[in-house]
Design a protein around this motif. Structure first.
Motif, PDB file in Angstrom:
ATOM      1  N   THR B  67       0.868  -1.170   0.000  1.00  0.00           N
ATOM      2  CA  THR B  67       0.000   0.000   0.000  1.00  0.00           C
ATOM      3  C   THR B  67       0.909   1.225   0.000  1.00  0.00           C
ATOM      4  N   VAL B  68       0.375   2.398   0.243  1.00  0.00           N
ATOM      5  CA  VAL B  68       1.238   3.583   0.211  1.00  0.00           C
ATOM      6  C   VAL B  68       1.944   3.759   1.559  1.00  0.00           C
ATOM      7  N   VAL B  69       3.127   4.338   1.500  1.00  0.00           N
ATOM      8  CA  VAL B  69       3.878   4.646   2.719  1.00  0.00           C
ATOM      9  C   VAL B  69       3.357   5.972   3.291  1.00  0.00           C
ATOM     10  N   ALA B  70       3.068   5.973   4.575  1.00  0.00           N
ATOM     11  CA  ALA B  70       2.647   7.218   5.219  1.00  0.00           C
ATOM     12  C   ALA B  70       3.854   8.137   5.406  1.00  0.00           C
ATOM     13  N   GLU B  71       3.650   9.401   5.203  1.00  0.00           N
ATOM     14  CA  GLU B  71       4.697  10.422   5.356  1.00  0.00           C
ATOM     15  C   GLU B  71       5.962  10.108   4.534  1.00  0.00           C
ATOM     16  N   PRO B  72       5.795   9.949   3.219  1.00  0.00           N
ATOM     17  CA  PRO B  72       6.926   9.564   2.357  1.00  0.00           C
ATOM     18  C   PRO B  72       7.972  10.681   2.215  1.00  0.00           C
ATOM     19  N   ASP B  73       7.584  11.909   2.509  1.00  0.00           N
ATOM     20  CA  ASP B  73       8.520  13.034   2.355  1.00  0.00           C
ATOM     21  C   ASP B  73       9.796  12.842   3.161  1.00  0.00           C
ATOM     22  N   ARG B  74       9.675  12.102   4.253  1.00  0.00           N
ATOM     23  CA  ARG B  74      10.835  11.877   5.118  1.00  0.00           C
ATOM     24  C   ARG B  74      11.990  11.202   4.378  1.00  0.00           C
TER      25      ARG B  74
END
Lengths: 151, 104
Positions: B67-74
């Protein structure tokens, strides 16, 4: 953790001679036991939710083990069933092996932060431990299974 | 110095594969002598959250997710190996090896 675990799983959650003809039959039979145990309000609805999850990707994780699971409105208390089957079942496992060990995980919709959910997560992690898997495979009695799972 | 890996695991239901994948990554990273820290994004929310300095210090990132990674900006700018949780459950060693191969 052991204190909570003793309430989490008991002899009612272990079947050592599940006589199932296929994957669906195994899940259905175990769902019915969960309903009898009072953890599931509607075995058929829970079974349906588990099979829907199963349809996305197999839960046959290899090593003859499957971990069908579902978050379902039909689950009243998050818990699991452990079963060994009398005959190996086709489960489209990751390693192609047939399944004779099943951990069926039943999760209530509002289980976030729930202690039982945490235990299912811990248990899942332990399935990657070769010693845990070897011990579970060798266990021949309900007591032995419970002891290993609760350890 | 041994290579540092950070990883995020997340599956659809967030009940089992998230945690199996996390354990298997740790198991094989340890066997091969790499440092690893794994954040799980499962039904219990985000656990063992990776601190930004841990991410910055890592040589490589593994996303074992369905699924998608939460908070990918990190993770912006980091080399990332993206795999499914089932692949990692099936073969944790391959995932670690592939990640290290990205930065060797």
């Amino acid at each position: 953790m052991s204190e909570k675990l003793s309430g989490f799983i008991s002899a009612n959650n272990v079947v050592l001679d599940l006589d199932a003809k296929d994957r669906e039959d195994a899940i259905r039979q175990l769902a019915e036991i969960l309903q009898k145990n009072g953890n599931v309000s509607n075995a058929a609805a829970f079974c349906q939710d588990v099979l829907e999850r199963e349809a996305m990707t197999t839960t046959g994780i290899g090593n003859n083990i499957a971990i069908p699971h579902g978050k379902s409105a039909a689950v009243t208390e998050t818990t699991m069933m452990f079963a060994k089957t009398t005959t190996p079942l086709e489960w489209q496992s990751l390693d192609g092996s047939k399944v004779n060990i099943i951990f069926l995980m039943a999760v209530a919709p509002q289980a976030k932060g729930n202690a039982h959910l945490k235990m299912l997560a811990n248990l899942s992690g332990r399935l990657m431990d070769d010693d845990f898997v070897a011990a579970i495979k060798q266990a021949q009695t309900v007591e032995a299974v419970l002891k290993i799972i609760k350890k | 110095m041994s290579k540092k890996i950070v990883a995020v695991t997340a599956c659809i239901a967030g009940i089992a594969h998230t945690y199996m994948a996390a354990q298997n990554l740790k198991k094989y990273a340890k066997k091969e002598g790499y440092d690893i820290k794994v954040e799980t994004q499962g039904a219990m929310g985000m656990e063992n959250r990776l601190a930004q300095d841990e991410i910055d210090a890592a040589d490589v990132v593994i996303f074992a997710v369905d699924t998608v990674v939460a908070e990918p900006d990190r993770f912006e700018g980091k080399p990332v190996l993206k795999v499914g949780t089932s692949e990692v459950v099936k073969d944790g060693k391959a995932a670690i090896d592939q990640a290290i191969a990205l930065v060797n």
